[in-house]
Design a protein around this motif. Structure first.
Motif, PDB file in Angstrom:
ATOM      1  N   ALA A 110     -20.812  -6.514   8.585  1.00 53.04           N
ATOM      2  CA  ALA A 110     -20.462  -6.624   9.997  1.00 53.04           C
ATOM      3  C   ALA A 110     -19.062  -7.210  10.140  1.00 53.04           C
ATOM      4  O   ALA A 110     -18.335  -6.893  11.087  1.00 53.04           O
ATOM      5  CB  ALA A 110     -21.478  -7.484  10.729  1.00 53.04           C
ATOM      6  N   ALA A 111     -18.669  -8.046   9.185  1.00 50.54           N
ATOM      7  CA  ALA A 111     -17.347  -8.665   9.250  1.00 50.54           C
ATOM      8  C   ALA A 111     -16.246  -7.624   9.126  1.00 50.54           C
ATOM      9  O   ALA A 111     -15.140  -7.811   9.640  1.00 50.54           O
ATOM     10  CB  ALA A 111     -17.204  -9.714   8.156  1.00 50.54           C
ATOM     11  N   VAL A 112     -16.552  -6.497   8.466  1.00 50.94           N
ATOM     12  CA  VAL A 112     -15.555  -5.434   8.330  1.00 50.94           C
ATOM     13  C   VAL A 112     -15.069  -4.999   9.706  1.00 50.94           C
ATOM     14  O   VAL A 112     -13.895  -4.733   9.924  1.00 50.94           O
ATOM     15  CB  VAL A 112     -16.155  -4.232   7.562  1.00 50.94           C
ATOM     16  CG1 VAL A 112     -15.226  -3.045   7.610  1.00 50.94           C
ATOM     17  CG2 VAL A 112     -16.435  -4.609   6.128  1.00 50.94           C
ATOM     18  N   LEU A 113     -16.005  -4.961  10.649  1.00 51.36           N
ATOM     19  CA  LEU A 113     -15.647  -4.515  11.998  1.00 51.36           C
ATOM     20  C   LEU A 113     -14.838  -5.554  12.755  1.00 51.36           C
ATOM     21  O   LEU A 113     -14.291  -5.262  13.803  1.00 51.36           O
ATOM     22  CB  LEU A 113     -16.900  -4.167  12.788  1.00 51.36           C
ATOM     23  CG  LEU A 113     -17.345  -2.720  12.702  1.00 51.36           C
ATOM     24  CD1 LEU A 113     -18.500  -2.481  13.628  1.00 51.36           C
ATOM     25  CD2 LEU A 113     -16.206  -1.782  13.059  1.00 51.36           C
ATOM     26  N   LYS A 114     -14.787  -6.771  12.242  1.00 50.63           N
ATOM     27  CA  LYS A 114     -14.019  -7.815  12.925  1.00 50.63           C
ATOM     28  C   LYS A 114     -12.531  -7.701  12.592  1.00 50.63           C
ATOM     29  O   LYS A 114     -11.703  -8.354  13.204  1.00 50.63           O
ATOM     30  CB  LYS A 114     -14.545  -9.196  12.517  1.00 50.63           C
ATOM     31  CG  LYS A 114     -15.985  -9.433  12.953  1.00 50.63           C
ATOM     32  CD  LYS A 114     -16.058 -10.423  14.112  1.00 50.63           C
ATOM     33  CE  LYS A 114     -17.343 -10.282  14.890  1.00 50.63           C
ATOM     34  NZ  LYS A 114     -18.519 -10.706  14.139  1.00 50.63           N
ATOM     35  N   ILE A 115     -12.201  -6.881  11.576  1.00 49.02           N
ATOM     36  CA  ILE A 115     -10.792  -6.654  11.247  1.00 49.02           C
ATOM     37  C   ILE A 115     -10.133  -5.966  12.433  1.00 49.02           C
ATOM     38  O   ILE A 115     -10.716  -5.072  13.051  1.00 49.02           O
ATOM     39  CB  ILE A 115     -10.661  -5.768   9.980  1.00 49.02           C
ATOM     40  CG1 ILE A 115     -11.322  -6.457   8.792  1.00 49.02           C
ATOM     41  CG2 ILE A 115      -9.201  -5.482   9.667  1.00 49.02           C
ATOM     42  CD1 ILE A 115     -11.369  -5.583   7.551  1.00 49.02           C
ATOM     43  N   ARG A 116      -8.909  -6.381  12.727  1.00 53.13           N
ATOM     44  CA  ARG A 116      -8.213  -5.803  13.884  1.00 53.13           C
ATOM     45  C   ARG A 116      -8.079  -4.287  13.753  1.00 53.13           C
ATOM     46  O   ARG A 116      -7.788  -3.768  12.675  1.00 53.13           O
ATOM     47  CB  ARG A 116      -6.807  -6.421  13.986  1.00 53.13           C
ATOM     48  CG  ARG A 116      -6.809  -7.882  14.393  1.00 53.13           C
ATOM     49  CD  ARG A 116      -6.873  -8.050  15.905  1.00 53.13           C
ATOM     50  NE  ARG A 116      -5.759  -7.415  16.575  1.00 53.13           N
ATOM     51  CZ  ARG A 116      -4.563  -8.004  16.753  1.00 53.13           C
ATOM     52  NH1 ARG A 116      -4.359  -9.217  16.303  1.00 53.13           N
ATOM     53  NH2 ARG A 116      -3.595  -7.369  17.386  1.00 53.13           N
TER      54      ARG A 116
END
Lengths: 193, 502
Positions: free
Chosen positions: B383-389
């Protein structure tokens, strides 16, 4: 939407015509070794023509935005003369709603074109640049440009991403798996290893 | 049956050899990431990585490709539950109840239910695959050109009749795909078609490039146009979530089983996963006692579509390896991978490369099980991957797509085609032209044409050869009935109102 629908249908009409004309060139009948080269493409072209004609007719039948507005105006006049001022307020709301729906019906919603071009043009630029300096350098430039111009991202991050990503992909593809990626005209001189 | 079980165990033992197992793990992790990222779905992820597999042996190569697919299936549910963004079309139904439940603070439980239902769906799909694939392949050995062509007709008429899009536009998509496939050299006579003297066009259009453009760039255009809103719910999967989720699954075992069965059935038809997930959701809602709960985070509303989608995804492998006819763009790309290894999917594959086929089936078992543990353990990371700008993700995705497009044939022109296909994909999506049938037509173009021409030669030019009993005739009749489904079914509904699900 209506305009785009018609334009795309015309594109398919053109594809159909190309297929038929080319099939006629190579022959679409029965040759010495069975069906000729153009046999399959010919019927594909005919099918495309028929179907895109259907889409075209449907598209032209759809009312244009101007037609719609005129119809609404006519209705408004009739209603106002028969029902008086009270109806006018409600009608205005209705018109606003109709306008909103018409706006939604555009192929690209308002304000949507700019971000698309911001992706399309730099990507195309990257491809053109690739012809000269190779994919990795072109992509690094593209990465840095987009991150700065659109993302307003800190320079440190920009430097890290636009150097580390191409370098690691270069190592994986060009070196580990021996898949040479395009070097363009001068790329092999720019990355001499 | 016993013999097949023996083959299956052999296949599983191939799949758990350390080297292959490692490849499967890498594929699964990559697949989940690919499934989570916008603009990179299963089809696209596999397409980009095909060049990498060329240097590998066939068995680990196909394990890598199919593991990416399983991973992408799991990844789709993460984004739909946590971000309300369906990563894949068949995850749309999961957002209806998955996101509301996550919003209520039960994201972990929602994810566990989704993953476990996925797992169950996959197991059912794989069982179907393991036991029916050899039978169907045996049967398909009797197929001649006319029969092969009639099966293709069935495939494409399923898109027209069951695809749910405008039949005319679906037909245009199919014709367009076939026309693109015809560009270049005619394999039978060696004549050049639609090249207009251009050397570049002589090479034709590669469908992998088309997939990368249509699904990759096209998807990115759609994403930026809408203005990406990433309001993710952060989630951890705790042990308590796993227990609670499993309990719900046991409680809703009927829904689960129904979803998985719908998935298996629909997955056999092309483009089946998406309608399967919606159908399963509809049935679950119909059968539920408390209908008001749906849309607010009902467990059954997550379990049913997820089980169906993954069962369909797995059973879609069946027509691909037994008949050489892929049911979805991702399967088409995996099939493209097989062809690069010099393996022609179809009934002969079972006879000539049994170890390969059973290795693939074995890896379906292993990949789906291991995938379940990977997603359960590492969801927060994914899910953190999607937090990348997005401004970092987007150009990186375009870059990777360009690499994939180029490396298929080492042709620069393919990167140009990729951009053009991207614009086409955007227009197609906007105007509701379906993409999947076009990709399949592009893949199957040469095969379909060759089959048709050979059949006509055998039949001395008479099209009646396509209606030859005992095999071609019923398939053709089924194709025709399915083709006219949109015209027939309203007639039925008028006669018998209020029967069947809404």
């Amino acid at each position: 939407m209506r305009k785009a629908e018609i334009v795309v249908a015309f594109f398919f009409v053109a594809i159909g015509i190309i297929a038929i004309v080319d099939a006629a060139r190579v022959g679409f009948g029965w040759g010495p070794s069975g069906p000729e080269s153009g046999f399959f493409p010919f019927y594909l072209g005919v099918g495309t023509l028929i179907c895109s004609a259907v889409v075209l007719v449907k598209g032209f039948r759809e009312p244009t935005a101007a037609n719609l507005a005129a119809a609404l105006e006519k209705m408004r006049r009739v209603v106002v003369t028969t029902a008086g001022g009270a109806a006018e307020e409600r009608l205005r709301l209705l018109e606003a709603e109709a306008g909103r729906i018409a706006g939604k019906d555009r192929l690209i919603p308002e304000g949507g074109l700019k971000p698309i071009l911001w992706v399309l043009l730099p990507s195309t630029g990257m491809v053109i640049l690739t012809e000269f300096v190779g994919l990795h350098i072109a992509a690094a430039t593209f990465l840095a440009f987009y991150m700065r111009a659109v993302g307003k991202i800190r320079w440190v991050t920009i430097a890290l991403v636009s150097i580390l990503l191409p370098v690691s992909l270069f190592i994986v593809f060009d070196k580990l798996f021996l898949i040479p990626l395009p070097t363009g005209l001068w790329g092999s001189k720019l990355i001499p290893f | 049956m016993i013999e097949n079980l023996h083959h299956l165990l052999e296949g599983i033992s191939i799949a758990i050899q350390p080297g292959n197992f490692l490849v499967a793990m890498i594929g699964l992790v990559l697949g989940v990431i690919v499934g989570v990222l916008p603009g990179l779905g299963g089809a696209n992820g596999v397409a980009i990585l095909i060049p990498l597999t060329v240097t590998m042996k066939p068995v680990p190569g196909i394990i890598l490709l199919s593991s990416i697919y399983w991973g992408a299936l799991y990844g789709g549910s993460i984004t739909s539950i946590l971000f309300n963004i369906p990563g894949e079309p068949w995850s749309v139904a999961t957002t209806f109840d998955g996101y509301p439940l996550a919003k209520k603070g039960k994201a972990g439980k929602a994810l566990v239910m989704a993953f476990l239902s996925h797992g169950v769906g996959a197991v059912l799909g794989v069982i179907l695959l393991s036991f029916f694939a050899p039978i169907i392949a045996e049967f398909a050995l009797k197929f001649g050109p006319a029969e092969i062509f009639s099966v293709m007709m069935l495939t494409f008429s399923a898109f027209v009749g069951l695809g749910g899009k405008s039949p005319t536009k679906t037909l245009i998509s199919i014709f367009f795909g076939f026309i693109l496939a015809a560009v270049g050299m005619d394999i039978v006579t060696g004549q050049l078609r639609m090249t207009f003297g251009s050397v570049e066009l002589m090479g034709g259009f590669n469908f992998i490039v088309a997939v990368i453009g249509l699904f990759g760039l096209g998807e990115i255009f759609l994403t930026v146009e809408e203005g990406l809103k990433m309001e993710g719910i952060s989630a951890k999967v705790t042990f308590k979530d796993i227990v609670e989720g499993s309990k719900e699954l046991v409680l809703h075992w009927k829904t689960l089983l129904m979803g998985a069965l719908i998935g298996c059935w629909m997955g056999l038809k092309p483009g089946g996963a998406t309608p399967a997930s919606f159908m399963a959701y509809g049935f679950a809602k119909q059968a539920a006692k408390n209908k008001a709960e749906f849309g607010q985070g009902a467990s059954a509303g997550i379990i049913a579509p997820e089980a169906a989608a993954h069962a369909a995804g797995t059973s879609a492998t069946l027509p691909m390896i037994t008949l050489g006819i892929p049911g979805s763009p991702t399967m088409a790309v995996i099939m493209g991978g097989l062809m690069i290894f010099g393996l022609l999917p179809g009934p002969m594959l079972f006879k000539e490369h049994a170890d390969f086929v059973w290795g693939l089936i074995g890896s379906c078992w292993v990949g789906n099980f291991v995938g379940l543990f990977i997603v359960l353990a590492f969801t927060p990371l994914f899910a953190a991957v999607l937090k990348i700008r997005f401004a970092i993700l987007m150009p990186s995705i375009v870059y990777v797509c360009a690499i994939g497009a180029y490396a298929v044939n080492n042709r620069m022109i393919d990167i140009h085609y990729m951009i053009i296909f991207g614009v086409l994909g955007y227009l197609f999506k906007k105007l509701d032209y379906p993409l999947a049938p076009m990709v399949l037509a592009l893949v199957l173009g040469d095969m379909a044409e060759a089959a048709m021409r050979q059949a006509l030669i055998i039949g001395h030019g008479s099209p009646l050869i396509f209606f030859k009993p005992p095999i071609a005739l019923p398939i053709m009749i089924a194709a025709i009935i399915i083709f006219f489904m949109p015209t027939i079914s309203p007639l039925f509904k008028k006669k018998r109102p209020s029967v069947g699900p809404a």
